[in-house]
Design an enzyme around this catalytic site. Structure first.
Site, PDB file in Angstrom:
ATOM      1  N   ARG A  16     -19.845  10.876   3.030  1.00 18.89           N
ATOM      2  CA  ARG A  16     -19.281  12.095   2.443  1.00 18.89           C
ATOM      3  C   ARG A  16     -18.285  12.740   3.403  1.00 18.89           C
ATOM      4  NH1 ARG A  16     -24.560  12.575  -0.148  1.00 18.89           N
ATOM      5  NH2 ARG A  16     -25.523  13.433   1.726  1.00 18.89           N
ATOM      6  N   PHE A  47     -19.428   9.897 -11.076  1.00 23.99           N
ATOM      7  CA  PHE A  47     -20.874   9.912 -10.816  1.00 23.99           C
ATOM      8  C   PHE A  47     -21.154  10.925  -9.702  1.00 23.99           C
ATOM      9  CE2 PHE A  47     -19.498   5.547 -11.795  1.00 23.99           C
ATOM     10  CZ  PHE A  47     -20.158   5.309 -12.990  1.00 23.99           C
ATOM     11  N   ASP A  60     -19.767  13.718 -14.241  1.00 21.56           N
ATOM     12  CA  ASP A  60     -21.145  13.242 -14.262  1.00 21.56           C
ATOM     13  C   ASP A  60     -21.688  13.421 -15.679  1.00 21.56           C
ATOM     14  OD1 ASP A  60     -23.262  12.491 -11.901  1.00 21.56           O
ATOM     15  OD2 ASP A  60     -24.293  13.385 -13.606  1.00 21.56           O
ATOM     16  N   SER A  61     -22.696  12.617 -16.021  1.00 26.02           N
ATOM     17  CA  SER A  61     -23.285  12.698 -17.357  1.00 26.02           C
ATOM     18  C   SER A  61     -24.374  13.761 -17.461  1.00 26.02           C
ATOM     19  CB  SER A  61     -23.876  11.337 -17.758  1.00 26.02           C
ATOM     20  OG  SER A  61     -24.895  10.962 -16.846  1.00 26.02           O
ATOM     21  N   ASP A  69     -19.399   6.312  -6.905  1.00 24.70           N
ATOM     22  CA  ASP A  69     -20.740   6.180  -6.334  1.00 24.70           C
ATOM     23  C   ASP A  69     -21.747   6.089  -7.477  1.00 24.70           C
ATOM     24  OD1 ASP A  69     -22.854   6.086  -4.580  1.00 24.70           O
ATOM     25  OD2 ASP A  69     -22.942   8.255  -4.289  1.00 24.70           O
ATOM     26  N   CYS A  81     -25.166   0.552  -4.489  1.00 25.83           N
ATOM     27  CA  CYS A  81     -26.475   0.722  -3.850  1.00 25.83           C
ATOM     28  C   CYS A  81     -27.476  -0.277  -4.407  1.00 25.83           C
ATOM     29  CB  CYS A  81     -26.991   2.149  -4.023  1.00 25.83           C
ATOM     30  SG  CYS A  81     -27.287   2.614  -5.746  1.00 25.83           S
TER      31      CYS A  81
END
Length: 406
Positions: free
Chosen positions: A209, A225, A247-248, A299, A339
């Site tokens: 970050r 995301f 983002d959702s 991400d 990830c």
């Protein structure tokens, strides 16, 4: 109590890998309880390791130690002290009051995660062995850290593979609110330890970050995301021209707004916009609208938890990276992550390279990113290196070199 392995199946243990699969086992003592301590023996009867037993999981045993030593409270105390000493050595507390205190197999306690958020510890037990010793370990944590408040977030899907039900709630002490304020590189964040992803925050991305924030200066940034805005806030604090966060989850975006307000001295709210929606759909919409950005951060969640999901996940990773490359201006920066344990670093780089090729751009990797030092990786357990990141720069767009994308 013992497990005898099939002939030749001790090789992984001799390499100090901590997992034994069901297919490697010749025989198991009867009436072994879930999480019980067992000796792992070669087919010839030689002692190899001492482990926890899981009667349901395909990973039937996870090694506690390769020595002939007792597995008791003092064993776990030593492991926790070693983990704490490693964090002191890496000086993680000089950057934050929120970090991973214990990282499962890589810190010698398979299946157990301990994250510290200021004066609260969040414990996540993922295996039969860690569940068996959970109460003992909680007592040790209070004694060794001096932190009396422990919250449990043992709700990951992998517990089902161990025959364990999800558990969420206070394990020790009192926690007045599920929201905890932490600091990271002089920025402040609200973390919801009860409802948030993982244990509440993506602690493994701390350094990334900050690094992304440094790249963001004077750039129009798209953060996909975005969750609760870690990358967005670092970008704004480091002088991004604008940040669009996608983002959702409406709840995550609400917490993002709280985090921007927490940092109002350094973070100009007027430069930020958030959109609730599906990233895949919105990237296509931006492409169709001929929108462009100087920097895009990807991400995404774990598309491939195991190698069995790799093929489907590869298509998803390629899709979002291809769309991102199409949206980037000349000399635009793509910061992209995976990830997924089922996608290794080599495969991830190939996926991103294929996405650039199909997008019709030439791009160069200028930096590789990974998890922070509080998420160590044992040399004997490469699975611990799960986070892969690339910083790519679009050098040219074949056939469109003279096109001004601004």
């Amino acid at each position: 109590m013992k497990i005898i392995l099939n002939s030749g199946r001790e090789k992984s243990l001799l390499r100090r890998h901590s997992w034994i699969f069901a297919s490697a086992i010749q025989s198991v003592d009867v009436n072994l309880a879930s999480g019980a301590t067992v000796d792992l023996l070669s087919s010839g009867g030689n002692f190899l390791a001492r482990a926890s037993y899981s009667p349901i999981s395909q990973i039937r045993a996870r090694v506690w130690t390769f020595k002939d030593e007792p597995i008791d409270k003092e064993f776990f105390r030593r492991k926790i002290r070693e983990a704490m000493a490693l964090r002191q050595m890496s000086m993680v507390e000089s950057h934050t009051n929120a970090y991973r205190l214990l990282h499962a197999e890589s810190d010698g306690i398979p299946g157990l995660i301990i994250d510290r958020y200021n004066d609260v510890l969040v414990l996540q037990s993922l295996t039969a062995g860690s569940e068996f010793w959970k109460e003992t370990i909680a007592d040790i944590l209070v004694e060794e850290t001096g932190i009396s408040n422990i919250y449990e977030r043992s709700d990951a899907d992998v517990r089902e593979l161990e025959g364990l039900k999800p558990i969420i709630g206070i394990l020790r002490g009192t926690i007045p609110s599920s929201k905890i304020t932490i600091t990271e590189h002089d920025l402040r964040f609200q973390v919801d330890i009860e409802h948030g992803h993982k244990t509440g925050f993506y602690l493994d991305q701390r350094h990334n970050r900050q690094r992304a924030g440094e790249f963001a200066k004077d750039r129009d940034v798209l953060n996909c995301f975005c969750y609760t805005g870690g990358f967005s806030i670092h970008a704004l604090a480091n002088g991004a021209k604008s940040v669009l966060s996608v983002d959702s989850s409406a709840d995550a975006l609400a917490l993002l707004d709280e985090n921007i307000a927490l940092n109002r001295v350094r973070v100009p709210a007027e430069r930020h916009i958030s959109i609730e929606g599906d990233v895949f759909q919105l990237l296509r919409k931006f492409r169709d609208e001929n929108r462009s950005f100087d920097m895009i951060i990807l991400d995404p969640p774990k598309f491939a938890p195991t190698a069995a999901h790799a093929e489907k996940a590869s298509r998803a990773y390629k899709d979002i990276n291809l769309l991102a490359f199409k949206l980037l201006r000349h000399h635009g920066i793509l910061v992209t992550f995976s990830c997924s344990g089922g996608i290794d670093a080599t495969l991830f780089q190939k996926i991103v390279a294929s996405a650039a090729l199909d997008a019709g751009v030439d791009a160069t990797i200028i930096e590789h990113l990974s998890q922070g030092s509080d998420h160590p990786v044992s040399l004997h357990f490469p699975e611990g290196a799960y986070l892969k990141g690339l910083v790519c720069v679009v050098m040219s767009q074949p056939g469109n070199e003279l096109k001004n994308n601004h």
